[in-house]
Design a protein around this motif. Sequence first.
Motif, PDB file in Angstrom:
ATOM      1  N   PRO A  39      39.529  35.082  44.261  1.00  0.00           N
ATOM      2  CA  PRO A  39      39.947  33.957  43.408  1.00  0.00           C
ATOM      3  C   PRO A  39      40.497  34.459  42.064  1.00  0.00           C
ATOM      4  O   PRO A  39      40.254  35.595  41.660  1.00  0.00           O
ATOM      5  CB  PRO A  39      38.651  33.159  43.218  1.00  0.00           C
ATOM      6  CG  PRO A  39      37.562  34.166  43.409  1.00  0.00           C
ATOM      7  CD  PRO A  39      38.067  35.138  44.426  1.00  0.00           C
ATOM      8  N   GLY A  40      41.216  33.575  41.381  1.00  0.00           N
ATOM      9  CA  GLY A  40      41.759  33.929  40.067  1.00  0.00           C
ATOM     10  C   GLY A  40      43.110  34.613  40.186  1.00  0.00           C
ATOM     11  O   GLY A  40      43.933  34.269  41.038  1.00  0.00           O
ATOM     12  N   LEU A  41      43.333  35.585  39.304  1.00  0.00           N
ATOM     13  CA  LEU A  41      44.592  36.315  39.323  1.00  0.00           C
ATOM     14  C   LEU A  41      44.820  36.968  40.679  1.00  0.00           C
ATOM     15  O   LEU A  41      43.878  37.427  41.330  1.00  0.00           O
ATOM     16  CB  LEU A  41      44.593  37.407  38.244  1.00  0.00           C
ATOM     17  CG  LEU A  41      44.727  36.967  36.781  1.00  0.00           C
ATOM     18  CD1 LEU A  41      44.562  38.172  35.870  1.00  0.00           C
ATOM     19  CD2 LEU A  41      46.087  36.308  36.537  1.00  0.00           C
ATOM     20  N   THR A  42      46.092  37.002  41.101  1.00  0.00           N
ATOM     21  CA  THR A  42      46.422  37.689  42.349  1.00  0.00           C
ATOM     22  C   THR A  42      45.983  39.139  42.252  1.00  0.00           C
ATOM     23  O   THR A  42      46.297  39.845  41.292  1.00  0.00           O
ATOM     24  CB  THR A  42      47.929  37.623  42.620  1.00  0.00           C
ATOM     25  OG1 THR A  42      48.323  36.252  42.663  1.00  0.00           O
ATOM     26  CG2 THR A  42      48.272  38.291  43.937  1.00  0.00           C
ATOM     27  N   THR A  43      45.240  39.578  43.262  1.00  0.00           N
ATOM     28  CA  THR A  43      44.671  40.921  43.262  1.00  0.00           C
ATOM     29  C   THR A  43      45.083  41.647  44.539  1.00  0.00           C
ATOM     30  O   THR A  43      45.087  41.058  45.621  1.00  0.00           O
ATOM     31  CB  THR A  43      43.136  40.867  43.161  1.00  0.00           C
ATOM     32  OG1 THR A  43      42.768  40.217  41.942  1.00  0.00           O
ATOM     33  CG2 THR A  43      42.537  42.276  43.166  1.00  0.00           C
ATOM     34  N   TRP A  44      45.435  42.915  44.375  1.00  0.00           N
ATOM     35  CA  TRP A  44      45.776  43.771  45.504  1.00  0.00           C
ATOM     36  C   TRP A  44      44.757  44.898  45.618  1.00  0.00           C
ATOM     37  O   TRP A  44      44.293  45.444  44.603  1.00  0.00           O
ATOM     38  CB  TRP A  44      47.162  44.378  45.323  1.00  0.00           C
ATOM     39  CG  TRP A  44      48.285  43.393  45.358  1.00  0.00           C
ATOM     40  CD1 TRP A  44      49.017  43.004  46.448  1.00  0.00           C
ATOM     41  CD2 TRP A  44      48.828  42.665  44.243  1.00  0.00           C
ATOM     42  NE1 TRP A  44      49.971  42.093  46.084  1.00  0.00           N
ATOM     43  CE2 TRP A  44      49.887  41.866  44.745  1.00  0.00           C
ATOM     44  CE3 TRP A  44      48.525  42.620  42.887  1.00  0.00           C
ATOM     45  CZ2 TRP A  44      50.622  41.031  43.927  1.00  0.00           C
ATOM     46  CZ3 TRP A  44      49.259  41.775  42.063  1.00  0.00           C
ATOM     47  CH2 TRP A  44      50.298  40.995  42.579  1.00  0.00           C
ATOM     48  N   ALA A  45      44.405  45.267  46.846  1.00  0.00           N
ATOM     49  CA  ALA A  45      43.444  46.344  47.093  1.00  0.00           C
ATOM     50  C   ALA A  45      44.157  47.524  47.741  1.00  0.00           C
ATOM     51  O   ALA A  45      45.047  47.338  48.580  1.00  0.00           O
ATOM     52  CB  ALA A  45      42.325  45.853  48.000  1.00  0.00           C
ATOM     53  N   PRO A  46      43.766  48.757  47.366  1.00  0.00           N
ATOM     54  CA  PRO A  46      44.421  49.932  47.951  1.00  0.00           C
ATOM     55  C   PRO A  46      43.976  50.171  49.384  1.00  0.00           C
ATOM     56  O   PRO A  46      42.823  49.899  49.746  1.00  0.00           O
ATOM     57  CB  PRO A  46      43.951  51.068  47.031  1.00  0.00           C
ATOM     58  CG  PRO A  46      42.626  50.602  46.499  1.00  0.00           C
ATOM     59  CD  PRO A  46      42.743  49.107  46.371  1.00  0.00           C
ATOM     60  N   VAL A  47      44.893  50.684  50.198  1.00  0.00           N
ATOM     61  CA  VAL A  47      44.606  51.033  51.585  1.00  0.00           C
ATOM     62  C   VAL A  47      45.135  52.435  51.836  1.00  0.00           C
ATOM     63  O   VAL A  47      46.336  52.686  51.687  1.00  0.00           O
ATOM     64  CB  VAL A  47      45.254  50.036  52.573  1.00  0.00           C
ATOM     65  CG1 VAL A  47      44.941  50.440  54.009  1.00  0.00           C
ATOM     66  CG2 VAL A  47      44.793  48.612  52.299  1.00  0.00           C
ATOM     67  N   THR A  48      44.246  53.334  52.187  1.00  0.00           N
ATOM     68  CA  THR A  48      44.615  54.700  52.557  1.00  0.00           C
ATOM     69  C   THR A  48      43.719  55.124  53.720  1.00  0.00           C
ATOM     70  O   THR A  48      42.668  54.507  53.953  1.00  0.00           O
ATOM     71  CB  THR A  48      44.425  55.695  51.393  1.00  0.00           C
ATOM     72  OG1 THR A  48      43.010  55.862  51.155  1.00  0.00           O
ATOM     73  CG2 THR A  48      45.090  55.203  50.107  1.00  0.00           C
ATOM     74  N   PRO A  49      44.084  56.169  54.445  1.00  0.00           N
ATOM     75  CA  PRO A  49      43.197  56.642  55.514  1.00  0.00           C
ATOM     76  C   PRO A  49      41.821  57.039  54.981  1.00  0.00           C
ATOM     77  O   PRO A  49      40.804  56.841  55.652  1.00  0.00           O
ATOM     78  CB  PRO A  49      43.946  57.849  56.086  1.00  0.00           C
ATOM     79  CG  PRO A  49      45.374  57.618  55.729  1.00  0.00           C
ATOM     80  CD  PRO A  49      45.350  56.924  54.406  1.00  0.00           C
ATOM     81  N   GLU A  50      41.784  57.590  53.773  1.00  0.00           N
ATOM     82  CA  GLU A  50      40.512  58.044  53.203  1.00  0.00           C
ATOM     83  C   GLU A  50      39.622  56.873  52.801  1.00  0.00           C
ATOM     84  O   GLU A  50      38.405  56.897  53.008  1.00  0.00           O
ATOM     85  CB  GLU A  50      40.772  58.927  51.972  1.00  0.00           C
ATOM     86  CG  GLU A  50      41.517  60.223  52.264  1.00  0.00           C
ATOM     87  CD  GLU A  50      43.018  60.029  52.487  1.00  0.00           C
ATOM     88  OE1 GLU A  50      43.648  60.913  53.102  1.00  0.00           O
ATOM     89  OE2 GLU A  50      43.546  58.973  52.062  1.00  0.00           O
ATOM     90  N   LEU A  51      40.241  55.822  52.224  1.00  0.00           N
ATOM     91  CA  LEU A  51      39.457  54.680  51.756  1.00  0.00           C
ATOM     92  C   LEU A  51      39.057  53.744  52.896  1.00  0.00           C
ATOM     93  O   LEU A  51      37.945  53.211  52.908  1.00  0.00           O
ATOM     94  CB  LEU A  51      40.264  53.879  50.721  1.00  0.00           C
ATOM     95  CG  LEU A  51      40.495  54.515  49.360  1.00  0.00           C
ATOM     96  CD1 LEU A  51      41.488  53.677  48.561  1.00  0.00           C
ATOM     97  CD2 LEU A  51      39.182  54.633  48.601  1.00  0.00           C
ATOM     98  N   SER A  52      39.961  53.531  53.832  1.00  0.00           N
ATOM     99  CA  SER A  52      39.753  52.501  54.850  1.00  0.00           C
ATOM    100  C   SER A  52      39.391  53.064  56.221  1.00  0.00           C
ATOM    101  O   SER A  52      38.988  52.296  57.101  1.00  0.00           O
ATOM    102  CB  SER A  52      41.030  51.657  54.986  1.00  0.00           C
ATOM    103  OG  SER A  52      41.468  51.182  53.737  1.00  0.00           O
ATOM    104  N   GLY A  53      39.545  54.368  56.396  1.00  0.00           N
ATOM    105  CA  GLY A  53      39.414  54.956  57.717  1.00  0.00           C
ATOM    106  C   GLY A  53      40.762  54.957  58.403  1.00  0.00           C
ATOM    107  O   GLY A  53      41.568  54.035  58.222  1.00  0.00           O
TER     108      GLY A  53
END
Length: 404
Positions: free
Chosen positions: A56-70
């Motif tokens: 909710p609130g300001l539009t937010t983006w999350a990082p996606v990488t093989p290391e972070l997400s598998g």
Amino acid sequence: MTAEPDIDSIAADLRYKLTARLADAGRLHSPQWRAAVEAVPRHEFVRRFYRETDAPGLTTWAPVTPELSGAEEWLRQAYADDTLITQFDGREIDWTDPQPISGAHPTSSSTLPALVVTMLEELHVHDGMNVMEIGTGTGYSTALMCHRLGARQVTSIETDPDIAARARDALNRCGYAPRLIVGDGLAGDPGGAPYDRTIATCGVRHIPHAWVRQTRPGGIVLTTLRGWMRSLGLVRLTVGHDERAEGRLVAGDPSFMIARQQDAPESLGMIPGPEAGVSRSTPYGPDTLTRPGSGFVAQLAMPGARFFTMPADDGTPCTYVLDDESFAVLTPKSGDEWHVRQGGSVALWDVLEDSLDTWRAADSPMPTEFGVTVTAKDQRVWLGSPDGPNWRLPIPAEDTDSSA
């Protein structure tokens, strides 16, 4: 010990599934483009990216990488039919410690594959044709064209050196070596002209006439028209022998970032004082600017305008429409009526209402009922036929051919 995932096998399976989804959705028809989507590894062009969250609130983006997400989750998201953000606010991302990003302005991405293949299908290419692409971006669409036509037939122009360098590396990893140029895509590539096809993966407020001049007679220019308020649609123009181009919108409201050279100024301008302008009633409220049909007409009628809503000192919600020194301010009245207060050299709301009357008199047609005519001196969007109602696109003096 857990076995390492077989990246190539998983990616190949995901590509076939993506291809099938695009074909089932009616986005992918040509066997040649289908083969390209099945072959080109999109994950090589989005090794790290951001995706919008539902926070909710300001539009937010999350990082996606093989290391972070598998690795498997990263691949699944890389082959989703989504736009994947690779740059914000024209600045490089610090991938040494990637964090969620809020309230930023995406400036580069890998566009959702459904839109990419729609554009490529609408380009109507044939074997042996050469193509000029404006906006290399991640290089994914460039790679699809290389697979379809051969890398020697593809020239791609990117304005951002860092983005261009990443695209070049990804293309090289995939075995493609098109002609890549770092420069102003709006100026095109006179050295490689004439081209059979010109395609732009960015939105433009008007068609750079350089693209028309650099596309051979009978060739096609395909791009997205948009303004500072919203997108207008995907337009396909056929180039004539007199450096004139004409065609229709073939799809409404595709989402492409506007070309950086044509982006809106940071300042919205001066907010008019509470007593400025002349007031009257209007049946059109702020939602006129955002609904699909009327919003399209509003962008045509007020090509230099932007709008925002904020409360007045007494708490009354006010929607401000600003265009240089002209303004319109909307406030609630009662029922379906609104107050509009407007001033400046152009009565913006009068212009909008006249355009809406014209549109409604024609039974509120969809964007695909509109077309575009481009000459060296003038560009217009028309309804129905070139002789029908028309609206002028904003063209700076430097983009007109004074010799024509």
